[in-house]
Design an enzyme around this catalytic site. Structure first.
Site, PDB file in Angstrom:
ATOM      1  N   GLY A  13     -12.063  -7.539 135.615  1.00 30.23           N
ATOM      2  CA  GLY A  13     -11.410  -8.598 136.372  1.00 30.23           C
ATOM      3  C   GLY A  13     -12.264  -9.845 136.548  1.00 30.23           C
ATOM      4  O   GLY A  13     -11.757 -10.965 136.470  1.00 30.23           O
ATOM      5  N   ASN A  14     -13.574  -9.670 136.765  1.00 27.00           N
ATOM      6  CA  ASN A  14     -14.408 -10.848 137.049  1.00 27.00           C
ATOM      7  C   ASN A  14     -14.652 -11.714 135.814  1.00 27.00           C
ATOM      8  O   ASN A  14     -15.113 -12.839 135.925  1.00 27.00           O
ATOM      9  CB  ASN A  14     -15.728 -10.442 137.714  1.00 27.00           C
ATOM     10  CG  ASN A  14     -16.629  -9.699 136.772  1.00 27.00           C
ATOM     11  OD1 ASN A  14     -16.154  -8.976 135.893  1.00 27.00           O
ATOM     12  ND2 ASN A  14     -17.921  -9.864 136.926  1.00 27.00           N
ATOM     13  N   LYS A 130      -3.187   3.313 139.924  1.00 28.19           N
ATOM     14  CA  LYS A 130      -3.846   2.125 139.366  1.00 28.19           C
ATOM     15  C   LYS A 130      -3.569   0.889 140.205  1.00 28.19           C
ATOM     16  O   LYS A 130      -2.421   0.458 140.346  1.00 28.19           O
ATOM     17  CB  LYS A 130      -3.308   1.932 137.939  1.00 28.19           C
ATOM     18  CG  LYS A 130      -3.672   0.624 137.291  1.00 28.19           C
ATOM     19  CD  LYS A 130      -4.951   0.728 136.539  1.00 28.19           C
ATOM     20  CE  LYS A 130      -5.404  -0.623 136.025  1.00 28.19           C
ATOM     21  NZ  LYS A 130      -6.855  -0.750 136.101  1.00 28.19           N
ATOM     22  N   LYS A 214      -7.553  -0.138 131.263  1.00 29.97           N
ATOM     23  CA  LYS A 214      -8.154  -0.734 130.066  1.00 29.97           C
ATOM     24  C   LYS A 214      -9.433  -0.008 129.649  1.00 29.97           C
ATOM     25  O   LYS A 214      -9.820  -0.062 128.483  1.00 29.97           O
ATOM     26  CB  LYS A 214      -8.428  -2.228 130.260  1.00 29.97           C
ATOM     27  CG  LYS A 214      -9.417  -2.596 131.343  1.00 29.97           C
ATOM     28  CD  LYS A 214     -10.785  -2.906 130.802  1.00 29.97           C
ATOM     29  CE  LYS A 214     -11.792  -3.322 131.847  1.00 29.97           C
ATOM     30  NZ  LYS A 214     -11.865  -2.641 133.128  1.00 29.97           N
ATOM     31  N   LYS A 276     -14.247   4.008 134.351  1.00 31.63           N
ATOM     32  CA  LYS A 276     -15.281   3.439 133.480  1.00 31.63           C
ATOM     33  C   LYS A 276     -16.267   4.518 133.051  1.00 31.63           C
ATOM     34  O   LYS A 276     -16.622   4.628 131.883  1.00 31.63           O
ATOM     35  CB  LYS A 276     -16.043   2.315 134.182  1.00 31.63           C
ATOM     36  CG  LYS A 276     -15.177   1.122 134.497  1.00 31.63           C
ATOM     37  CD  LYS A 276     -15.972   0.015 135.152  1.00 31.63           C
ATOM     38  CE  LYS A 276     -15.091  -0.808 136.054  1.00 31.63           C
ATOM     39  NZ  LYS A 276     -13.770  -1.126 135.509  1.00 31.63           N
TER      40      LYS A 276
END
Ligand code: ADP
Ligand code: MG
Length: 314
Positions: A13-14, A130, A214, A276
């Site tokens: 996101g960042n 999510k 993702k 992740k």
């Protein structure tokens, strides 16, 4: 000449920001980091998240149905497709410009609209997990639950967000085209937002109401493209044990076996760091020589040189 290291980068996101102007600015910095890696001699494939963007598109489409009775509700799969195109557009332009600024004019950049098949019996459809869209307060979350029937959950101590089903990716429909483009040296953006979730019905692919993580989609793409590295760029430089507590311990280098142990001890927050670490373990554990890395966007060059980040290996 030594064979180039193939890297699949998953942007968090960042790397993209939360609003249109933020994204326009963020992609310039992101493009620099990606082209830095290419100048280090790496072949890069880009994947990215879409949490804020898919939430934004979804809200805009809901507003449309309120304005116009002829417009039925937009399926979440279509919102994901819109977010892929929107993010891909900004990213591919920023990358093209950054390459040209550095005198590199022979690398075509393109976004592949990507569908990813999921299993209709995936248990994730029964328990949405999510987070998508913007962070809101507890009061706003309660109001949204009542007004839109959304399921709202607290996200890693940062506020409340809407949660949707997040099934595991099974197959990347366009992988053949992606591979052809990557093999011929193109810079490809694919599997945006985890891919458009689809369910196979004979020859028909039906959009599913879900958002694929993702991190998992990037892992599948990295395996399918036989990449050497999966780099997950996020909002922290390293992964921690006892994150956010006085006993916090940053991890530099972990084996797949150690990481599995830490997962079972519950060190990683579901919906943020857990996918992740799971993706990193899956990729690094899938074949000798495959390495996964989790770090900050700004640190990606240092991390690939082994100076920082959290590295996962067999
Ligand atoms: P992205 O948009 O990159 O997918 P997320 O917000 O989903 O980012 O996940 C990254 C966040 O996970 C970090 O900013 C941090 O707040 C949180 N987090 C949860 N557990 C951990 C942990 N064990 N170590 C590091 N960060 C963690
Ligand atoms: Mg995330």
């Amino acid at each position: 000449m030594e064979k180039k290291k193939r890297i699949v980068i998953a942007l968090g996101g960042n790397a993209l920001g939360n609003t249109l102007p933020e994204q326009m600015k963020a992609v310039k910095i992101t493009a620099k980091a990606i082209v830095d890696l290419m100048e280090e001699g790496c072949e890069v494939v880009v994947a990215h998240g879409n949490g804020p963007q898919v939430g934004m598109v979804n809200n805009a489409m809901i507003a449309l149905t309120h304005e116009d009775d002829n417009q039925p509700n937009t399926p979440l799969s279509v919102c994901v497709a819109m977010s892929q195109a929107y993010i891909g557009y900004d990213l591919q332009n920023a990358l093209r410009e950054e390459l040209l600024n550095r005198g590199i004019s022979d690398i075509p950049v393109a976004t592949m609209i990507t569908q990813v098949r999921v299993d209709p019996d995936d248990p994730a459809f029964q328990s949405p997990s999510k987070p998508i869209g913007k962070f809101v307060s507890a009061e706003q979350a309660k109001a949204m639950e009542e007004k839109y029937n959304y399921i709202m959950k607290e996200d890693a101590g940062r506020g409340y967000r809407r949660v949707v089903a997040s099934p595991k990716p099974v197959e990347i429909i366009e992988i053949g085209t992606i591979r052809t483009m990557v093999d011929s040296g193109d810079l490809v953006i694919a599997c945006g937002g985890g891919g458009i979730p689809v369910i196979r019905q004979g020859n028909h692919l039906k959009g599913a109401s879900a958002v694929i993580d993702k991190d998992f989609a990037s892992c599948l793409m990295a395996k399918e493209l036989d990449a050497d590295f999966l780099i997950i760029l996020t909002a922290v430089e390293q992964v921690a044990l006892n994150f956010g507590t006085p006993d916090e311990k940053w991890l530099r280098d972990v084996s797949v076996e150690e990481a599995r142990q830490y997962i079972s001890e519950g060190h990683f927050a579901p919906g943020s760091m857990l996918p992740k670490v799971q993706a990193a373990v899956d990729f690094a554990g899938s074949k000798p020589g495959r390495t996964a890395l989790i770090t900050l966007l700004e640190k990606s060059r240092d991390a690939i040189q082994g100076k920082t980040g959290t590295t996962f290996h067999l």
